[in-house]
Design an enzyme around this catalytic site. Structure first.
Site, PDB file in Angstrom:
ATOM      1  N   HIS A   1      71.252  76.603  28.480  1.00  9.88           N
ATOM      2  CA  HIS A   1      69.886  77.114  28.316  1.00  9.88           C
ATOM      3  C   HIS A   1      69.797  78.237  27.281  1.00  9.88           C
ATOM      4  O   HIS A   1      68.702  78.600  26.858  1.00  9.88           O
ATOM      5  CB  HIS A   1      69.289  77.559  29.664  1.00  9.88           C
ATOM      6  CG  HIS A   1      69.811  78.862  30.200  1.00  9.88           C
ATOM      7  ND1 HIS A   1      70.740  78.925  31.213  1.00  9.88           N
ATOM      8  CD2 HIS A   1      69.515  80.135  29.888  1.00  9.88           C
ATOM      9  CE1 HIS A   1      70.987  80.181  31.503  1.00  9.88           C
ATOM     10  NE2 HIS A   1      70.260  80.937  30.708  1.00  9.88           N
TER      11      HIS A   1
ATOM     12  N   ASP B   1      74.620  73.143  32.969  1.00 12.69           N
ATOM     13  CA  ASP B   1      74.160  74.295  32.200  1.00 12.69           C
ATOM     14  C   ASP B   1      75.302  74.908  31.388  1.00 12.69           C
ATOM     15  O   ASP B   1      75.481  76.119  31.343  1.00 12.69           O
ATOM     16  CB  ASP B   1      73.529  75.358  33.107  1.00 12.69           C
ATOM     17  CG  ASP B   1      72.738  76.394  32.305  1.00 12.69           C
ATOM     18  OD1 ASP B   1      72.378  76.105  31.153  1.00 12.69           O
ATOM     19  OD2 ASP B   1      72.503  77.501  32.841  1.00 12.69           O
TER      20      ASP B   1
ATOM     21  N   SER C   1      73.261  85.752  30.378  1.00 14.95           N
ATOM     22  CA  SER C   1      73.541  84.319  30.461  1.00 14.95           C
ATOM     23  C   SER C   1      74.623  83.904  29.477  1.00 14.95           C
ATOM     24  O   SER C   1      74.548  84.208  28.285  1.00 14.95           O
ATOM     25  CB  SER C   1      72.275  83.506  30.153  1.00 14.95           C
ATOM     26  OG  SER C   1      71.492  83.356  31.294  1.00 14.95           O
TER      27      SER C   1
END
Length: 442
Positions: free
Chosen positions: A161, A191, A271
């Site tokens: 992402h 992911d 992230s």
């Protein structure tokens, strides 16, 4: 993969075999970029006060980077103001003669230079050189996240992402050196993404550990670029294992994975960055946080993709350009949150599930030793295994338990497992939760 539209707290005890879904609403994930186009909003509309929500640990608006100056200035001001009260604790006055005062630093502890192994300081020193800041330019706006160097020639492990939909990617090393990067491959169902720096060599790859050996309560360190503050180090513990994490990707598809829970503070921008044990080994890839009320910051509920899972996927991407995911070949409703197991609504003909003797109406309560509370749990537990692996399922049929051995199938991981658009709560929109045995796309 999506549970109900109402987030649930990832509760229950922290045993390795237990689980609870941490749910991420559509508005908090890839449906909106962290940087809004001119005139747009930086973040999705906040939920009602007091309602727990969750979001990926993506970056803050561009002003987050400008905020570095504000933070530094505030620290300097605080230090000068505080000097009147406690400055002598750090410095000693050697000479009080008028006009001839001299200051010197107090002796430095050897541990301040050479960190003792097994400490947060040593872990940070080991992995900081391998942690990078990633800025991806999209069709509208940009996203910023983190990543970890896994080869000396510039392969970077990060979240899908962070780079999904990117038109240009710029990676900044800890020394400030910048490189353009390209996407080697992605695994939307996990992911995970691998990107490669252009023209890089002689980099410092991180040491990868084993997430299977982690213990609840074990200290860990998170490193990344929360809100654009590169090289940020925070510490905490492994709060739980086998947490079913459910998020939405940039296409609105639901991503379910078996995650590590940590209270090491991570925020948007973390992230793709590493979660590290005190031996300086990467044990997870930070991916998501849960938030509450109008706050989008850390509340002590962070989630990382276990490195054992991420390593397998990354190796496949680096070797072939694509990753695979396991196929079971059953369908069921993730909207049915009963905590009684995953009830099978349909067994696909020719699938591994059919070959193992699974039938419609069967309820799967365990995958190996890991408990299965609902269908999202089943998806996460199966996804934690590799294609071709043989797993043991505990199945309840007509009130009686039995064990079933299943050899998982395989399918290229080209899209998230499920695609329930428009708030649909049908069982995966008619899709197989672990791939289509007939070879069609998800």
């Amino acid at each position: 993969m999506g549970m109900s539209d109402e987030p649930r707290e990832p509760g229950r005890d922290a045993s390795a075999g237990d689980s609870r879904t941490a749910q991420f609403p559509a508005s908090s994930y890839g449906g909106q970029q962290p940087y809004a186009p001119p005139g747009g909003s930086f973040f999705p509309p906040p939920p009602e006060q007091g309602t727990p929500t969750a979001t990926t640990a993506m970056s803050a608006p561009a002003r987050g980077r400008r905020g570095v100056g504000a933070v530094v200035a505030a620290a300097l001001i605080a230090g000068l103001v505080g000097g009147g009260a406690g400055f002598a604790g750090a410095y000693a006055l050697l000479d009080d003669r008028p006009g001839g005062t001299t200051l010197t630093s107090a002796p430095q502890s050897p541990n301040a230079v050479n960190a003792e192994p097994g400490t947060v300081t040593a872990a940070a020193q080991a992995v900081l050189p391998s942690t990078v800041d990633i800025r991806a330019t999209m069709a509208q706006g940009a996203a910023e996240g983190s990543g970890v160097i896994i080869t000396e020639n510039g392969d970077i492990l990060t979240n899908n992402h962070v780079v999904a939909g990117s038109r240009r990617i710029t990676v900044t090393l800890q020394d400030g050196t910048r490189y353009p990067a390209t996407v080697v491959g992605t695994a939307p169902s996990y992911d995970i993404a691998v990107i490669r720096l252009e023209g890089a060599s002689g980099l410092t790859p991180a040491a990868l550990g084993n997430s299977s050996s982690l213990q609840v309560g074990q200290p860990v360190v998170a490193i990344g670029s929360p809100r654009g503050l590169t090289g940020t180090v925070t510490a905490g513990i492994v709060s739980a294992q086998n947490r079913t994490v459910t998020v939405q990707d940039e296409n609105g598809d639901l991503v379910v994975y078996n995650g590590l829970q940590t209270d090491a503070p991570i925020n948007q921008g973390n992230s793709g960055g590493p979660l590290v044990n005190l031996d300086g080994q990467v044990v997870g890839i930070n991916s998501a946080i849960e938030t509450a009320g109008q706050s989008t910051g850390n509340i002590g509920l962070g989630f990382a993709i276990p490195i054992d899972q991420a390593r397998r996927v990354a190796e496949e991407i680096m070797n072939t350009g694509t990753a695979t995911k396991p196929v079971l070949g059953v369908q069921g409703s993730i909207a049915a949150d009963t905590d009684d197991g995953a009830q099978i609504a349909l067994v696909q003909p020719g699938s591994p599930a059919e070959a193992a003797g699974l039938r419609e109406g069967d309820v799967i309560t365990k995958v190996g030793d890991a408990n299965v509370a609902d269908f999202a749990d089943l998806m996460a537990r199966i996804g934690a295994h590799a294609p071709g692996e043989r797993v043991t399922l505990t199945v309840n049929s007509g009130g009686a338990d039995r064990t079933v051995e299943v050899t998982l199938g395989s399918q290229p991981d080209q899209s998230a497992t499920t695609s329930p658009r428009g708030g649909s709560r049908t069982p995966f929109g008619g899709q197989s939760p672990f791939g289509n045995p007939f070879g069609g796309g998800n």
